[in-house]
Motif scaffolding. Structure first.
Motif, PDB file in Angstrom:
ATOM      1  N   LEU A 135     -12.620 -12.286   5.779  1.00  0.00           N
ATOM      2  CA  LEU A 135     -13.738 -12.884   5.144  1.00  0.00           C
ATOM      3  C   LEU A 135     -14.093 -12.951   3.590  1.00  0.00           C
ATOM      4  CD1 LEU A 135     -16.201 -11.352   7.753  1.00  0.00           C
ATOM      5  CD2 LEU A 135     -14.968 -13.633   7.928  1.00  0.00           C
ATOM      6  N   SER A 136     -13.609 -11.923   2.921  1.00  0.00           N
ATOM      7  CA  SER A 136     -13.902 -11.892   1.547  1.00  0.00           C
ATOM      8  C   SER A 136     -13.369 -13.177   0.662  1.00  0.00           C
ATOM      9  CB  SER A 136     -13.929 -10.634   1.009  1.00  0.00           C
ATOM     10  OG  SER A 136     -13.853 -10.597  -0.379  1.00  0.00           O
ATOM     11  N   ASP A 137     -13.891 -13.549  -0.397  1.00  0.00           N
ATOM     12  CA  ASP A 137     -13.128 -14.571  -1.130  1.00  0.00           C
ATOM     13  C   ASP A 137     -12.128 -13.733  -2.205  1.00  0.00           C
ATOM     14  OD1 ASP A 137     -14.286 -16.653  -0.169  1.00  0.00           O
ATOM     15  OD2 ASP A 137     -16.242 -16.407  -1.439  1.00  0.00           O
ATOM     16  N   THR A 138     -12.615 -12.679  -2.273  1.00  0.00           N
ATOM     17  CA  THR A 138     -11.595 -11.376  -3.120  1.00  0.00           C
ATOM     18  C   THR A 138     -11.070 -10.530  -2.213  1.00  0.00           C
ATOM     19  OG1 THR A 138     -13.286 -11.819  -4.867  1.00  0.00           O
ATOM     20  CG2 THR A 138     -11.731 -10.017  -5.086  1.00  0.00           C
ATOM     21  N   PRO A 139      -9.724 -10.732  -2.304  1.00  0.00           N
ATOM     22  CA  PRO A 139      -8.751  -9.712  -0.966  1.00  0.00           C
ATOM     23  C   PRO A 139      -8.993  -8.298  -1.742  1.00  0.00           C
ATOM     24  CG  PRO A 139      -7.451 -11.514  -1.946  1.00  0.00           C
ATOM     25  CD  PRO A 139      -8.832 -11.792  -2.672  1.00  0.00           C
ATOM     26  N   VAL A 140      -9.570  -7.550  -0.742  1.00  0.00           N
ATOM     27  CA  VAL A 140      -9.628  -5.994  -0.950  1.00  0.00           C
ATOM     28  C   VAL A 140      -8.421  -5.435  -0.173  1.00  0.00           C
ATOM     29  CG1 VAL A 140     -11.079  -3.882  -0.427  1.00  0.00           C
ATOM     30  CG2 VAL A 140     -12.170  -6.216  -1.041  1.00  0.00           C
ATOM     31  N   PRO A 141      -7.675  -4.630  -0.989  1.00  0.00           N
ATOM     32  CA  PRO A 141      -6.567  -3.956  -0.577  1.00  0.00           C
ATOM     33  C   PRO A 141      -6.649  -2.993   0.637  1.00  0.00           C
ATOM     34  CG  PRO A 141      -6.552  -3.613  -2.857  1.00  0.00           C
ATOM     35  CD  PRO A 141      -7.779  -4.200  -2.589  1.00  0.00           C
ATOM     36  N   ARG A 142      -5.713  -3.186   1.675  1.00  0.00           N
ATOM     37  CA  ARG A 142      -6.065  -2.679   3.294  1.00  0.00           C
ATOM     38  C   ARG A 142      -5.979  -1.073   2.684  1.00  0.00           C
ATOM     39  NH1 ARG A 142      -2.676  -5.294   7.984  1.00  0.00           N
ATOM     40  NH2 ARG A 142      -3.771  -7.282   7.989  1.00  0.00           N
ATOM     41  N   ASP A 143      -6.559  -0.340   3.378  1.00  0.00           N
ATOM     42  CA  ASP A 143      -6.443   1.140   3.758  1.00  0.00           C
ATOM     43  C   ASP A 143      -6.349   1.889   2.394  1.00  0.00           C
ATOM     44  OD1 ASP A 143      -6.065   1.037   6.484  1.00  0.00           O
ATOM     45  OD2 ASP A 143      -4.062   0.513   6.083  1.00  0.00           O
ATOM     46  N   THR A 144      -7.348   1.293   1.441  1.00  0.00           N
ATOM     47  CA  THR A 144      -7.366   1.994   0.050  1.00  0.00           C
ATOM     48  C   THR A 144      -8.777   2.259  -0.121  1.00  0.00           C
ATOM     49  OG1 THR A 144      -5.440   0.380  -0.524  1.00  0.00           O
ATOM     50  CG2 THR A 144      -6.993   1.100  -2.468  1.00  0.00           C
ATOM     51  N   GLY A 145      -8.956   3.500  -0.870  1.00  0.00           N
ATOM     52  CA  GLY A 145     -10.297   4.282  -1.466  1.00  0.00           C
ATOM     53  C   GLY A 145     -10.416   3.997  -2.692  1.00  0.00           C
ATOM     54  N   ASP A 146     -11.082   4.865  -3.238  1.00  0.00           N
ATOM     55  CA  ASP A 146     -11.320   4.788  -4.866  1.00  0.00           C
ATOM     56  C   ASP A 146     -10.289   5.499  -5.692  1.00  0.00           C
ATOM     57  OD1 ASP A 146     -13.817   3.504  -4.226  1.00  0.00           O
ATOM     58  OD2 ASP A 146     -14.590   5.495  -3.861  1.00  0.00           O
ATOM     59  N   PHE A 147      -9.288   6.096  -5.024  1.00  0.00           N
ATOM     60  CA  PHE A 147      -8.432   6.808  -5.796  1.00  0.00           C
ATOM     61  C   PHE A 147      -7.376   5.772  -6.389  1.00  0.00           C
ATOM     62  CE2 PHE A 147      -4.375   9.853  -5.508  1.00  0.00           C
ATOM     63  CZ  PHE A 147      -4.518  10.104  -7.031  1.00  0.00           C
ATOM     64  N   ARG A 148      -7.355   5.785  -7.805  1.00  0.00           N
ATOM     65  CA  ARG A 148      -6.542   4.653  -8.523  1.00  0.00           C
ATOM     66  C   ARG A 148      -6.717   5.094 -10.054  1.00  0.00           C
ATOM     67  NH1 ARG A 148      -8.778  -0.517  -6.672  1.00  0.00           N
ATOM     68  NH2 ARG A 148      -9.229   0.866  -4.705  1.00  0.00           N
ATOM     69  N   LEU A 149      -5.680   4.274 -10.693  1.00  0.00           N
ATOM     70  CA  LEU A 149      -5.588   4.338 -11.999  1.00  0.00           C
ATOM     71  C   LEU A 149      -5.804   3.016 -12.687  1.00  0.00           C
ATOM     72  CD1 LEU A 149      -2.980   5.952 -14.444  1.00  0.00           C
ATOM     73  CD2 LEU A 149      -3.423   3.587 -14.475  1.00  0.00           C
ATOM     74  N   MET A 150      -6.383   2.904 -13.778  1.00  0.00           N
ATOM     75  CA  MET A 150      -6.964   1.830 -14.382  1.00  0.00           C
ATOM     76  C   MET A 150      -6.733   1.656 -15.871  1.00  0.00           C
ATOM     77  SD  MET A 150     -10.401   0.690 -12.482  1.00  0.00           S
ATOM     78  CE  MET A 150     -10.887   2.438 -12.464  1.00  0.00           C
TER      79      MET A 150
END
Length: 307
Positions: free
Chosen positions: A145-160
């Motif tokens: 549904l989203s125009d911006t693909p949100v990665p599957r099975d992914t929470g907030d844990f990340r590096l930017m």
């Protein structure tokens, strides 16, 4: 990358915080990069802040922010990211479901030229089958549904990277769905698959009601599909009503119509009334979010801060 800040939002995490901090600092001590930790206490009701304050006093590499009340995890993360001045920023929860030992692997992938490296869960220990099912269903619905693909099975844990954090800081919307915002800023992104551990101690703050509200937040923040669904539902109801009205007219003209049909009449009334209320509810969700954005309230207030 020469510097790293680890942002840790925390709400009533006194039971697990000492163990988390010990594991995190062991990881940072072994890394050949200047590293700091920034804890954000989201208005905890236990002694989370006193523990964070003592950690900050004992180690100059530990910073601390205490919000004036519980603004929610999304606002707590935003407060930490607003103050994260480093070449790389890692966001991680304090419950030890996301292992700090994975941070060097995130850095290694970032050095390959990626601005965002998000951790994707291959398994979710310590969670019920129903929660795993609903979580998987949510991500797949968002993907469609989203125009911006949100990665599957992914929470907030990340590096930017620094520029990804700076871009995220320019997004000051009040209704914040961080997983969507992380994806919306773009840049080069990649995933790192890992096995998620069960919570070490304490209780999860995300009951099914809060998760449902978060799901609605995500759908309405990054998709107009619910509005389109309401439109199509209204059109379908109108078409069905028109066809049924034509059938009633033909039946009266050719066969007459004795006083019958009360059940059918009630079914039609209830169907149309339900469709209208559903459409109004969907529209109300978007109107409510527009109203919240129009007030332009600050995302959070800081009560105390330790450099």
């Amino acid at each position: 990358m020469q510097s790293l800040i680890v942002v840790v939002p925390a709400y009533n995490e006194a039971d697990v915080l000492p163990a988390f901090h010990g594991r995190l600092m062991a990881v940072l001590d072994a890394m050949p990069i200047a590293s700091r930790v920034l804890y954000v206490d989201d208005g905890s009701a236990d002694n989370t802040w006193s523990l964070i304050d003592s950690l900050s006093t004992a180690d100059e590499r530990v910073g601390a922010i205490r919000l004036s009340r519980n603004f929610g995890k999304e606002a707590a993360m935003t407060a930490g990211l607003d103050r994260a001045d480093a070449d790389a920023v890692v966001v991680i929860d304090a419950d030890l479901q996301d292992p700090p030992e994975l941070i060097p692997d995130l850095l290694a992938r970032a050095r390959e030229g990626f601005d965002v490296v998000y951790a994707t869960r291959a398994a979710r220990d310590g969670e019920t089958a129903f929660k795993r099912f609903t979580s998987a269903a949510f991500y797949r619905v968002m993907e469609r549904l989203s125009d911006t693909p949100v990665p599957r099975d992914t929470g907030d844990f990340r590096l930017m990277s620094r520029r990804a954090v700076k871009a995220l800081g320019a997004l000051r919307e009040r209704q914040r769905f961080m997983k969507g915002l992380f994806a919306w800023v773009g840049y080069r992104q990649t995933s790192l698959v890992y096995h998620r551990d069960p919570r070490l101690a304490g209780k999860t703050k995300w009951n099914y009601w809060r998760l449902l509200n978060l799901a609605i937040e995500g759908l309405t923040s990054f998709s107009t599909a619910p509005l389109r669904l309401a439109t199509w539902l209204g059109l379908s109801a109108a078409l069905f009503s028109f066809v049924y009205a034509m059938w009633i007219l033909i039946k009266v003209l050719f066969w007459g119509d004795p006083v019958r049909g009360y059940p059918t009449l009630m079914i039609v009334i209830l169907f149309l009334g339900g469709a209208q209320l559903l459409a109004l509810g969907v529209i109300g969700e978007y109107v409510g979010r527009t109203y919240a954005e129009s007030k332009q309230r600050p995302l959070y207030y800081v009560d105390e801060e330790r450099p």
